[in-house]
Design an enzyme around this catalytic site. Structure first.
Site, PDB file in Angstrom:
ATOM      1  N   HIS A 976     -12.529  72.354  18.911  1.00  0.00           N
ATOM      2  CA  HIS A 976     -12.385  70.901  18.961  1.00  0.00           C
ATOM      3  C   HIS A 976     -11.079  70.475  18.279  1.00  0.00           C
ATOM      4  O   HIS A 976     -11.085  69.715  17.318  1.00  0.00           O
ATOM      5  CB  HIS A 976     -13.590  70.235  18.279  1.00  0.00           C
ATOM      6  CG  HIS A 976     -14.880  70.496  18.981  1.00  0.00           C
ATOM      7  ND1 HIS A 976     -16.109  70.313  18.395  1.00  0.00           N
ATOM      8  CD2 HIS A 976     -15.143  70.931  20.237  1.00  0.00           C
ATOM      9  CE1 HIS A 976     -17.059  70.621  19.264  1.00  0.00           C
ATOM     10  NE2 HIS A 976     -16.499  71.001  20.391  1.00  0.00           N
TER      11      HIS A 976
HETATM   12  C1  LIG Z   1     -13.989  76.789  25.015  1.00  0.00           C
HETATM   13  C2  LIG Z   1     -14.174  75.323  24.727  1.00  0.00           C
HETATM   14  C3  LIG Z   1     -15.453  74.793  24.674  1.00  0.00           C
HETATM   15  C4  LIG Z   1     -15.626  73.446  24.401  1.00  0.00           C
HETATM   16  N1  LIG Z   1     -16.880  72.912  24.481  1.00  0.00           N
HETATM   17  C5  LIG Z   1     -17.027  71.581  24.410  1.00  0.00           C
HETATM   18  C6  LIG Z   1     -18.288  70.968  24.681  1.00  0.00           C
HETATM   19  O1  LIG Z   1     -19.261  71.636  25.027  1.00  0.00           O
HETATM   20  N2  LIG Z   1     -18.376  69.619  24.586  1.00  0.00           N
HETATM   21  C7  LIG Z   1     -17.324  68.847  24.225  1.00  0.00           C
HETATM   22  O2  LIG Z   1     -17.469  67.630  24.121  1.00  0.00           O
HETATM   23  N3  LIG Z   1     -16.127  69.400  23.949  1.00  0.00           N
HETATM   24  C8  LIG Z   1     -15.941  70.732  24.082  1.00  0.00           C
HETATM   25  N4  LIG Z   1     -14.711  71.279  23.903  1.00  0.00           N
HETATM   26  C9  LIG Z   1     -13.597  70.405  23.484  1.00  0.00           C
HETATM   27  C10 LIG Z   1     -13.080  69.495  24.588  1.00  0.00           C
HETATM   28  O3  LIG Z   1     -13.133  70.118  25.845  1.00  0.00           O
HETATM   29  C11 LIG Z   1     -11.655  69.061  24.240  1.00  0.00           C
HETATM   30  O4  LIG Z   1     -11.692  68.359  23.006  1.00  0.00           O
HETATM   31  C12 LIG Z   1     -11.037  68.143  25.263  1.00  0.00           C
HETATM   32  O5  LIG Z   1     -11.112  68.686  26.561  1.00  0.00           O
HETATM   33  C13 LIG Z   1      -9.575  67.878  24.891  1.00  0.00           C
HETATM   34  O6  LIG Z   1      -9.014  67.007  25.824  1.00  0.00           O
HETATM   35  P1  LIG Z   1      -7.458  66.692  25.818  1.00  0.00           P
HETATM   36  O7  LIG Z   1      -7.190  65.772  26.949  1.00  0.00           O
HETATM   37  O8  LIG Z   1      -7.060  66.292  24.469  1.00  0.00           O
HETATM   38  O9  LIG Z   1      -6.738  68.104  26.089  1.00  0.00           O
HETATM   39  P2  LIG Z   1      -6.947  69.147  27.250  1.00  0.00           P
HETATM   40  O10 LIG Z   1      -8.171  68.871  28.040  1.00  0.00           O
HETATM   41  O11 LIG Z   1      -6.856  70.487  26.636  1.00  0.00           O
HETATM   42  O12 LIG Z   1      -5.705  68.895  28.210  1.00  0.00           O
HETATM   43  C14 LIG Z   1      -4.384  69.240  27.946  1.00  0.00           C
HETATM   44  C15 LIG Z   1      -3.750  69.623  29.275  1.00  0.00           C
HETATM   45  O13 LIG Z   1      -2.345  69.599  29.152  1.00  0.00           O
HETATM   46  C16 LIG Z   1      -1.798  70.727  29.804  1.00  0.00           C
HETATM   47  N5  LIG Z   1      -0.513  70.999  29.182  1.00  0.00           N
HETATM   48  C17 LIG Z   1      -0.267  71.354  27.899  1.00  0.00           C
HETATM   49  N6  LIG Z   1       1.060  71.467  27.694  1.00  0.00           N
HETATM   50  C18 LIG Z   1       1.653  71.159  28.860  1.00  0.00           C
HETATM   51  C19 LIG Z   1       3.002  71.087  29.284  1.00  0.00           C
HETATM   52  N7  LIG Z   1       3.996  71.353  28.440  1.00  0.00           N
HETATM   53  N8  LIG Z   1       3.268  70.766  30.568  1.00  0.00           N
HETATM   54  C20 LIG Z   1       2.263  70.480  31.434  1.00  0.00           C
HETATM   55  N9  LIG Z   1       0.963  70.525  31.091  1.00  0.00           N
HETATM   56  C21 LIG Z   1       0.671  70.856  29.814  1.00  0.00           C
HETATM   57  C22 LIG Z   1      -2.846  71.803  29.565  1.00  0.00           C
HETATM   58  O14 LIG Z   1      -2.713  72.865  30.459  1.00  0.00           O
HETATM   59  C23 LIG Z   1      -4.126  71.021  29.744  1.00  0.00           C
HETATM   60  O15 LIG Z   1      -4.516  70.977  31.090  1.00  0.00           O
HETATM   61  C24 LIG Z   1     -14.505  72.619  24.150  1.00  0.00           C
HETATM   62  C25 LIG Z   1     -13.218  73.159  24.207  1.00  0.00           C
HETATM   63  C26 LIG Z   1     -13.048  74.495  24.507  1.00  0.00           C
HETATM   64  C27 LIG Z   1     -11.643  75.042  24.574  1.00  0.00           C
END
Ligand SMILES: Cc1cc2nc3c(=O)[nH]c(=O)nc-3n(C[C@H](O)[C@H](O)[C@H](O)COP(=O)(O)OP(=O)(O)OC[C@H]3O[C@@H](n4cnc5c(N)ncnc54)[C@H](O)[C@@H]3O)c2cc1C
Length: 1045
Positions: A976
């Protein structure tokens, strides 16, 4: 036969050889399970740590080039300039491919057919009985005075590297995608063969150097391939030979052999088959044969670069030898394993001769006084043999398929988790792997094949799993109104919502590809970890935690695919506590109180579960993100709910106004299939609206600013090409809590000093970028056995489970492996209804898979598994993970280098605040109380696995110090990651964005994702990230006047 005099210690990383003032060897220091030990030696220490490990250990011990040691502040005990020099390898060239008539070679399916497997099992014959792909070797007469001393070897392999259509072999070989796809397009999937000419006596020489004085730091491995022009010339000669073989009558007429005449990308300018074409081919495709040698060269005294003499004694030291491939002055003309065995045998004999006078040899060097005489120690071993091989295996198995950010571009990344950094050759840019480890390839293949089968089965068996055919790479415009970087949980929502405004053109750039087919099946969640949809980062070694983990570091998964982490997460839908958001507002962020954000939770949600009268108001209907009740559970699930009731906790809907209680988690699924933001937001919007362009496999490397510090566009890299695209209104960074600060820093927005260190021009000094990084640490490993009720986790592979899932979307495959119940207890400190801990109950013990995968995947040391969990193999049970909801420890995200493809330094700095340990200890006690309830203890026969944890034996089991030790050994990430681009008022010097998520000090730039959270929410973070995306999009619309503010 076991020799009583031989003690073998595995997982022991030698960190230093100890010398006395007279440079006699005294013994060795080694790291075993995170703690340092010392062992004295009576006669000699023999280093057999290989061509990389041996010079590294010598240098760490103060034996090596004085200037280099001085640079790393290691006192020089013996100045030996040759240590780490003379590194070389048989450089080869890959990609010379012929197709042949069907039936003459192998296809991917024939490699894995039932017939092949049977043939191997019954007759020990067939393709599985030989090393993968190896068929025939040839040595050709050399050009010098001694034609019988060949200068080239040619290995013919019975398969093409495109036999699997580029699914995995290409990655293992290390090709760039933009080279692989066009070059192998004509031969993909066909039968054929590959020829590898190999320079047997290369003239190029490289080095092994320390990257730091710390033994855990990866060495710098620079084979410096092709730096001598003769090596290039010989490889061209080798190519001509294998071309002649391919052109021979027998190959053409009997096998229909046809050479792949696709021009190699990058060499199109050169005439095909000309010397200049082959020279270009070699420079692009030259790679390792995995035969690294020479870095502790044996040589006469007058050779200033010799490290050992002809009896393998290290110069200038008494009682120390090196016996491995590193001593070869010049590599042998063939594979290096047999010569290395010979070196081991001969070294043993020479040692015996020197000490016992046996064999024919004569002791001719100053025999050191046995160290025990000097130390008065009668018990120390006679010889110490240091081999890194065991350690290497542990590292490898922990790593699974390490794919860093530069998966296609820099296969050297495969070595990073092995703590080896490959330095790129500067003058001769190489596309393929510079150096690798044979084990790595075998290990990756053994893991990839089952993963591939799963992917194939899902793609074939479940319709609609591959339905993301809307990549707009070929329609890219020069300018858009908005560019969203990162198609993850928040970014997907932002892009989809912005495209609702008809006149706006929106571009979504995502570094990963479409969600892999298997990601739709919730029960296959574990196969996504360290797959190609995961950035596969590891934390830097932790000072205060992860003591039970290999290298005090753990895998830190983050989604790299459309949908981001929602494509690989465990799908639990948990919004957090209303106080989390009220607190955000109280911290100086207007508009973020619970009442204000509730609207966005509801707007995003399509709740399809059973509506409870007490929480129906809080749930949304008709939004893009489908949320369902968990569709399956073991009897254990109900027993845990009962246990909660016995402790006075109700079964609650935690997504209502209050959270305290036990609950079966809701899931972001639709009809039992994963509902990532790719599925719920991006796909529908991309198909419905032509003003949204989604471009995948696009790594954004820089945000572009004009001279008034306005973000005007981005640079991104796709298939090796750098492209630039402009944004008329705004750039929105949604790259997640690791990717967003990384991109800001690469673009000159971040802590000035750090940027300067990496020579990045500073656009604005924002010290908060990459600070405040945190995560929920949780303990995985508190385990109970039960007599019945937890079921086997292998249930997902039963035929009934597959049928149940494909026909009805239910059964064990419809929910993440093992996940049963979430609970939040009353908080013991502060507001009791703002829980300090969450508990995840999982069916199964950490030994459920017989120690095959989970241990290494999670990263426990083997020693810990063997001593602590092995006895649980075959037993039913459950595991409770207390998770700290509001940690006080803070870490950082920092750049490792200014190269956008280099993984950043991820340092969560877990448990650096002592309160975090104390709270987790309270969590353990609550978990024990739950395990002791009649519902679990009496009805299921639950028994806590109370064996003392290795490493904590000194504490009294069950005491607070014991549990604190347990926490420091076992607490790890809950995945997280948040907080690294903190939202804060101007008064906070570490704020990065304001309450409308605009980046301070620049214009036209926002960050919208989990990184903006000032403090993590009291639950899983995906639902809050969706909310942030929804609210971010509305704030943008308001600012541009398409929504009333
Ligand atoms: C294994 C795992 C299990 C989890 N289980 C849960 C759960 O059961 N329930 C829950 O609520 N949360 C869970 N989480 C946490 C939750 O999924 C994350 O907190 C949430 O998805 C984060 O969202 P975000 O938009 O901040 O980032 P992300 O969803 O990680 O998105 C970031 C995106 O940006 C892209 N990116 C990064 N750098 C670049 C770049 N330079 N150029 C282009 N693209 C780029 C990445 O590839 C990615 O697609 C889990 C996370 C993981 C990893």
């Amino acid at each position: 036969m076991a020799y009583p005099g031989l003690h073998v210690l595995t997982n022991a990383l030698a960190t230093k050889v100890l010398l006395d003032d007279e440079r006699n060897v005294l013994g060795v220091v080694y790291d075993n399970g995170g703690s340092l030990h010392m062992v004295g030696v009576r006669r000699e220490v023999v280093i057999s740590a290989g061509a990389i490990g041996s010079p590294k250990l010598l240098m760490l011990s103060g034996i090596g080039p004085a200037h280099h040691l001085h640079y790393h502040r290691i006192p020089t005990l013996v100045h030996l300039p040759g240590v780490g020099a003379n590194l070389h390898d048989h450089v080869t060239v890959s990609g010379l491919t012929w197709t042949t008539r069907p039936g003459t070679s192998v296809t991917f399916s024939s490699l894995l057919s039932v017939k092949t497997i049977k043939e191997y099992l019954i007759k020990k014959r067939g393709t599985l009985a030989t090393a993968f792909g190896i068929d025939v070797c040839a040595w050709t007469e050399s050009e010098g005075d001694e034609p019988q001393w060949p200068d080239l070897q040619h290995t013919f392999s019975y398969l093409t590297l495109a036999l699997d259509h580029g699914w995995e072999v290409a990655h293992v070989a290390g090709y760039k995608k933009e080279v692989f796809e066009p070059y192998f397009s004509e031969v993909a999937g066909q039968e054929g063969y590959t020829a590898y000419p190999e320079v047997l006596r290369p003239k190029s020489r490289g080095t092994v150097r320390l990257s730091s004085g710390h033994y855990e730091a990866p060495p710098l491995v620079d084979p410096n391939y092709l730096s001598h022009p003769d090596d290039l010339r010989l490889l061209i000669k080798g190519i001509k030979f294998v071309m002649a073989v391919g052109n021979s009558t027998i190959m053409r007429e009997n096998f229909d052999a046809v050479f792949n005449t696709q021009l190699l990308p990058g060499c199109e300018e050169e005439p095909l088959f000309s010397d200049t074409y082959w020279a270009c081919f070699v420079k692009n495709m030259a790679t390792t044969s995995y035969h690294l040698v020479g870095s502790c060269k044996m040589g006469p005294e007058d050779d200033p670069f010799s490290v050992v003499d002809h009896r393998l004694r290290v110069r200038g030291v008494s009682g120390l030898r090196v016996a491995d491939a590193s001593i070869m002055p010049l590599i042998t003309s063939g594979g290096t394993n047999a010569p290395t065995i010979m070196i081991g045998e001969k070294a043993a004999d020479m040692i015996k001769e020197d000490w016992l006078g046996v064999s024919q040899g004569h002791p001719e060097h100053r025999v050191p006084r046995p160290v025990n005489e000097r130390l008065g120690d009668k018990t120390s071993p006679v010889f110490i043999l240091i081999s890194l091989r065991a350690r290497l295996f542990v590292k490898l198995s922990r790593v699974f398929t390490p794919r860093g950010e530069t998966r296609f571009e820099n296969p050297a990344n495969y070595l990073r988790p092995l703590k080896i950094v490959v330095v790129r050759e500067r003058e001769v840019p190489l596309n393929t792997s510079l150096v690798s480890v044979r084990f790595e390839m075998i290990y990756r293949l053994s893991r990839f094949i089952p993963g591939l089968l799963v992917r194939l089965l899902v793609a074939v068996g479940l319709r609609g799993t591959n339905d993301h055919d809307y990549d707009a790479s070929d329609k890219l415009l020069y300018q858009y109104d908005f560019i969203v970087v990162g198609g993850g949980t928040a970014g997907g929502a932002v892009a989809a919502r912005l495209s609702e405004v008809e006149g706006w053109r929106v571009l979504l750039l995502e570094a990963g590809g479409p969600p892999p087919p298997e990601s739709v099946v919730p029960g296959l969640n574990v196969v996504l970890m360290q797959s190609d949809a995961d950035w596969s980062y590891f934390t830097v070694p932790q000072k205060h935690s992860l003591k039970g983990y290999v290298g005090k570091s753990c895998h830190f998964p983050l989604g790299r695919a459309l949908g981001g982490s929602s494509t690989i997460n465990w799908m639990m839908y948990v919004r957090g506590n209303r106080r989390d958001f009220d607190n955000w507002e109280a911290m100086g962020n207007p508009g973020w109180s619970y009442d204000k954000v509730l609207k966005y939770f509801k707007k995003s949600e399509d709740y399809r579960g059973v509506r409870r009268p007490d929480t129906a108001f809080y749930r949304g209907v008709g939004g893009p993100a489908s949320v369902e009740n968990k569709r399956w559970g073991t009897p254990l699930m109900h027993a845990i709910l009962k246990a909660g009731r016995q402790l006075g906790y109700d079964v609650v809907d935690p997504n209502g106004p209050e959270q305290i209680g036990f609950s079966i988690p809701d899931m972001t699924t639709r009809n039992g299939r994963r509902g990532s933001s790719a599925e719920s937001y991006v796909r529908p919007a991309a198909f419905r609206r032509s003003n949204l362009h989604v471009v995948m496999n696009a790594l954004v490397t820089q945000i572009l600013f004009d001279d008034r510090k306005r973000a005007i566009g981005v640079k991104f890299e796709q298939y090796g090409k750098v492209r630039t695209v402009l944004a008329q209104r705004e750039v929105v960074v949604s790259a997640g809590a690791v990717g967003s600060p990384k991109l800001l820093m690469l673009s000159g927005v971040g802590p000035e000093e750090h940027l300067r260190r990496h020579k990045i021009p500073v656009v604005v000094n924002l010290p908060g970028v990459g600070e405040n990084f945190h995560d929920h640490p949780s303990i995985f490993g508190l385990t109970w056995t039960v007599k019945k009720g937890s079921d086997s986790v292998f249930r997902v592979v039963r035929p009934q489970a597959i049928e149940q899932y494909s026909a009805h979307g239910t059964g064990p495959l419809s929910c993440p492996l093992g996940v049963e119940v979430n609970a939040w207890g009353l908080s013991e400190e502060g507001d009791p209804y703002w829980p300090e801990l969450q508990y995840l109950f999982v069916s199964g013990t950490p030994a459920f898979d017989y120690g095959l995968f989970i241990t290494d995947g999670i990263g426990y040391t083997r020693e810990l598994f063997n001593k602590y969990y092995k006895s649980l193999i075959g037993l039913q049970g459950f595991t409770v993970g207390p998770m700290l909801t509001r940690p006080k420890s803070r870490g950082t995200i920092r750049l490792r280098s200014p190269d956008p493809k280099d993984p950043p330094l991820v340092d969560p700095n877990y448990l650096s605040h002592p309160d975090d340990v104390a709270t987790l200890v309270r969590g353990i006690k609550f978990a024990l109380t739950v395990g002791n309830t009649p519902a679990l203890r009496e009805e299921l026969g639950a028994r806590f696995h109370s064996q003392p944890l290795p490493g904590c034996e000194r504490e009294i089991p069950g005491s607070d110090p014991y549990w604190a030790c347990y926490v420091r050994h076992m607490a790890k990430t809950t995945w997280h990651a948040v907080g690294s681009c903190k939202m804060a008022p101007p008064s906070d010097p570490f704020g990065v964005v304001d309450h409308t998520l605009k980046v301070r000090g620049v214009s036209g730039l926002r960050v919208v994702d989990g990184s903006i959270m000032p403090l993590v929410t009291s639950g899983n973070t995906n639902a809050p990230c969706i909310m942030i995306g929804e609210k971010g999009a509305d704030m943008i619309k308001e600012d541009w006047g398409v929504l009333p503010g």
